[in-house]
Write a protein that holds these residues in place. Sequence first.
Motif, PDB file in Angstrom:
ATOM      1  N   TYR A  50       0.846  -1.156   0.072  1.00 43.28           N
ATOM      2  CA  TYR A  50       0.163   0.056  -0.126  1.00 43.28           C
ATOM      3  C   TYR A  50       0.845   1.477   0.115  1.00 43.28           C
ATOM      4  CZ  TYR A  50      -3.537   3.426   1.232  1.00 43.28           C
ATOM      5  OH  TYR A  50      -4.233   4.773   1.404  1.00 43.28           O
ATOM      6  N   SER A  51       0.981   1.974  -1.190  1.00 46.06           N
ATOM      7  CA  SER A  51       1.538   3.056  -1.330  1.00 46.06           C
ATOM      8  C   SER A  51       0.659   4.346  -0.866  1.00 46.06           C
ATOM      9  CB  SER A  51       2.111   3.451  -2.729  1.00 46.06           C
ATOM     10  OG  SER A  51       2.706   4.609  -2.861  1.00 46.06           O
ATOM     11  N   VAL A  52       0.869   4.955   0.342  1.00 53.03           N
ATOM     12  CA  VAL A  52      -0.135   5.850   0.987  1.00 53.03           C
ATOM     13  C   VAL A  52       0.353   7.179   0.621  1.00 53.03           C
ATOM     14  CG1 VAL A  52       0.680   5.445   3.316  1.00 53.03           C
ATOM     15  CG2 VAL A  52      -1.580   6.286   2.864  1.00 53.03           C
ATOM     16  N   TYR A  53      -0.731   8.207   0.470  1.00 51.35           N
ATOM     17  CA  TYR A  53      -0.224   9.541   0.255  1.00 51.35           C
ATOM     18  C   TYR A  53       0.270  10.284   1.523  1.00 51.35           C
ATOM     19  CZ  TYR A  53      -1.705  14.025  -1.178  1.00 51.35           C
ATOM     20  OH  TYR A  53      -1.770  15.573  -1.825  1.00 51.35           O
ATOM     21  N   ASP A  54      -0.140  10.135   2.516  1.00 44.78           N
ATOM     22  CA  ASP A  54       0.563  10.828   3.871  1.00 44.78           C
ATOM     23  C   ASP A  54      -0.188  10.117   5.035  1.00 44.78           C
ATOM     24  OD1 ASP A  54       1.904  12.640   5.639  1.00 44.78           O
ATOM     25  OD2 ASP A  54       2.073  14.076   4.177  1.00 44.78           O
ATOM     26  N   LEU A  55       0.637   9.443   5.742  1.00 53.61           N
ATOM     27  CA  LEU A  55       0.353   9.082   7.170  1.00 53.61           C
ATOM     28  C   LEU A  55       0.104  10.058   8.332  1.00 53.61           C
ATOM     29  CD1 LEU A  55       1.829   5.421   7.298  1.00 53.61           C
ATOM     30  CD2 LEU A  55      -0.785   6.136   6.863  1.00 53.61           C
ATOM     31  N   GLN A  56       0.541  11.381   8.023  1.00 48.66           N
ATOM     32  CA  GLN A  56       0.122  12.555   8.887  1.00 48.66           C
ATOM     33  C   GLN A  56      -1.093  12.699   8.965  1.00 48.66           C
ATOM     34  OE1 GLN A  56       2.525  13.700  11.219  1.00 48.66           O
ATOM     35  NE2 GLN A  56       3.628  12.213  10.385  1.00 48.66           N
ATOM     36  N   ASN A  57      -2.034  12.603   7.757  1.00 44.91           N
ATOM     37  CA  ASN A  57      -3.209  12.722   7.678  1.00 44.91           C
ATOM     38  C   ASN A  57      -4.325  11.868   8.160  1.00 44.91           C
ATOM     39  OD1 ASN A  57      -5.907  13.140   6.564  1.00 44.91           O
ATOM     40  ND2 ASN A  57      -5.071  14.336   5.042  1.00 44.91           N
ATOM     41  N   PRO A  58      -5.221  12.090   9.121  1.00 48.74           N
ATOM     42  CA  PRO A  58      -6.136  11.118   9.870  1.00 48.74           C
ATOM     43  C   PRO A  58      -6.831  10.316   8.891  1.00 48.74           C
ATOM     44  CG  PRO A  58      -5.958  13.163  11.026  1.00 48.74           C
ATOM     45  CD  PRO A  58      -5.431  13.432   9.687  1.00 48.74           C
ATOM     46  N   TYR A  59      -7.135  10.816   7.688  1.00 47.82           N
ATOM     47  CA  TYR A  59      -7.979  10.207   6.843  1.00 47.82           C
ATOM     48  C   TYR A  59      -7.218   9.128   6.293  1.00 47.82           C
ATOM     49  CZ  TYR A  59     -11.156   9.397   2.865  1.00 47.82           C
ATOM     50  OH  TYR A  59     -12.173   8.806   2.199  1.00 47.82           O
ATOM     51  N   TRP A  60      -5.990   9.100   5.795  1.00 48.17           N
ATOM     52  CA  TRP A  60      -5.066   8.062   5.294  1.00 48.17           C
ATOM     53  C   TRP A  60      -4.702   7.150   6.376  1.00 48.17           C
ATOM     54  CZ3 TRP A  60      -7.022   8.185   1.189  1.00 48.17           C
ATOM     55  CH2 TRP A  60      -7.116   9.442   0.191  1.00 48.17           C
ATOM     56  N   GLN A  61      -4.667   7.644   7.747  1.00 45.29           N
ATOM     57  CA  GLN A  61      -4.436   6.614   8.768  1.00 45.29           C
ATOM     58  C   GLN A  61      -5.416   5.658   8.797  1.00 45.29           C
ATOM     59  OE1 GLN A  61      -3.947   9.056  12.478  1.00 45.29           O
ATOM     60  NE2 GLN A  61      -2.268  10.053  11.519  1.00 45.29           N
ATOM     61  N   ALA A  62      -6.682   6.264   8.920  1.00 45.06           N
ATOM     62  CA  ALA A  62      -7.909   5.193   8.923  1.00 45.06           C
ATOM     63  C   ALA A  62      -8.010   4.220   7.665  1.00 45.06           C
ATOM     64  CB  ALA A  62      -9.284   6.124   8.879  1.00 45.06           C
ATOM     65  N   TYR A  63      -7.528   4.905   6.380  1.00 42.90           N
ATOM     66  CA  TYR A  63      -7.610   4.078   5.360  1.00 42.90           C
ATOM     67  C   TYR A  63      -6.636   3.009   5.458  1.00 42.90           C
ATOM     68  CZ  TYR A  63      -8.666   3.556   0.210  1.00 42.90           C
ATOM     69  OH  TYR A  63      -9.060   3.032  -1.045  1.00 42.90           O
ATOM     70  N   SER A  64      -5.347   3.348   5.881  1.00 42.94           N
ATOM     71  CA  SER A  64      -4.298   2.075   6.126  1.00 42.94           C
ATOM     72  C   SER A  64      -4.686   1.209   6.964  1.00 42.94           C
ATOM     73  CB  SER A  64      -3.191   2.890   6.576  1.00 42.94           C
ATOM     74  OG  SER A  64      -2.046   2.071   6.709  1.00 42.94           O
ATOM     75  N   GLU A  65      -5.536   1.745   7.926  1.00 46.44           N
ATOM     76  CA  GLU A  65      -5.847   0.526   9.129  1.00 46.44           C
ATOM     77  C   GLU A  65      -6.859  -0.441   8.341  1.00 46.44           C
ATOM     78  OE1 GLU A  65      -4.805  -0.208  12.030  1.00 46.44           O
ATOM     79  OE2 GLU A  65      -3.352   1.510  11.388  1.00 46.44           O
ATOM     80  N   GLY A  66      -7.791  -0.043   7.340  1.00 45.99           N
ATOM     81  CA  GLY A  66      -8.701  -0.772   6.660  1.00 45.99           C
ATOM     82  C   GLY A  66      -8.129  -1.713   5.977  1.00 45.99           C
ATOM     83  N   VAL A  67      -6.930  -1.166   5.108  1.00 46.16           N
ATOM     84  CA  VAL A  67      -6.175  -2.204   4.395  1.00 46.16           C
ATOM     85  C   VAL A  67      -5.502  -3.239   5.138  1.00 46.16           C
ATOM     86  CG1 VAL A  67      -4.170  -2.430   2.723  1.00 46.16           C
ATOM     87  CG2 VAL A  67      -5.510  -0.330   2.734  1.00 46.16           C
TER      88      VAL A  67
END
Length: 339
Positions: A50-67
């Motif tokens: 998973y190449s994620v935009y930016d884990l400083q952003n809470p939205y992408w933190q939640a997305y990463s947890e879903g992955v």
Amino acid sequence: MRRKSLLALAVIPLLAIAGCASGADEEPTNTSSSGDEVQFEAKDPLIIGYSVYDLQNPYWQAYSEGVKAGAEENGAEVVVADQKSSQQEQVSGSLDLINQGISALIITPVQPSALPATIDAAHDARIPVVIGDIGTAGDYDAYILSNNFNGGELAAQFVIDQAGDSTETKKVGVIELHAGSVVGEERVNGFKEALAEDDRFEVVASLDGEDTVDGGYAAAQDMLSANPDLDIIYAANDASAVGAQRALETAGKSVADGFTLIGFDGNDDALGLIEQGLMSATVAQDPYGQGKAAVETALALLNGEDAGYSDADSKTVYFPVEIVTQATVAEFKAARADR
């Protein structure tokens, strides 16, 4: 693309991803840079990158947890590469994931225009590529994103429901996302098209809020200055809605006195304002659920199964959104906390 009706989309359950597919029986043709059909290969061990935009952003933190949750439920491992909002890091980081022997790649792109080279490299390695939100380019295999058009429709329906049987004309202001934002255009168009069906509402201003609190504040101030009798503001993201709420305070207006203020995203700041009675509603996305759906879609592609596209031509899976109000915010937050 043909739009489904407002009421029909409003009742789609959050997990019914495959059920809303309009082209579920159509298989896409996946081609490599050479034009040959790609035969994807599941490697052992089964690893999803998973190449994620930016884990400083809470939205992408939640997305990463879903992955991660989706991978665990399906017996797969996950390697997450935080690209820290850097297009250059994402290109090199995604290639590094490919070289680590992953079986599927999920990307939330910093810059969609940089995707084609990465997708070609993944296909050369027999790896399916799922784009998670933001935007697309190249010969990707699936695109997962919120149903932004329907989110705008839900916001409009909330406004219409709030008016009840009143025959009074209401003036409406819209705060848009930055120019060129495809998701922003969908959110605004869904709202305007649904609201146009009720002649009690007049959109008197539609301004760019630059996706920020400060931008939303400035846009709302301009609207209120030009239209002191404004009744409703719909902001295409929650940051702009938070800014608009501050502008309302400055102008001596409030939700408690009958003003309607709606955002889009379901961010914590907006949920807090809704709880306090300072904001009317938000259209909530589900990044955690989208992350899980991205994994399930990637594995379906890898196994040669139905990807459950909502729109087969664009290889898109639309993830449902929901309206959150003061009456439902406590239940909504509790449900998210239980994950």
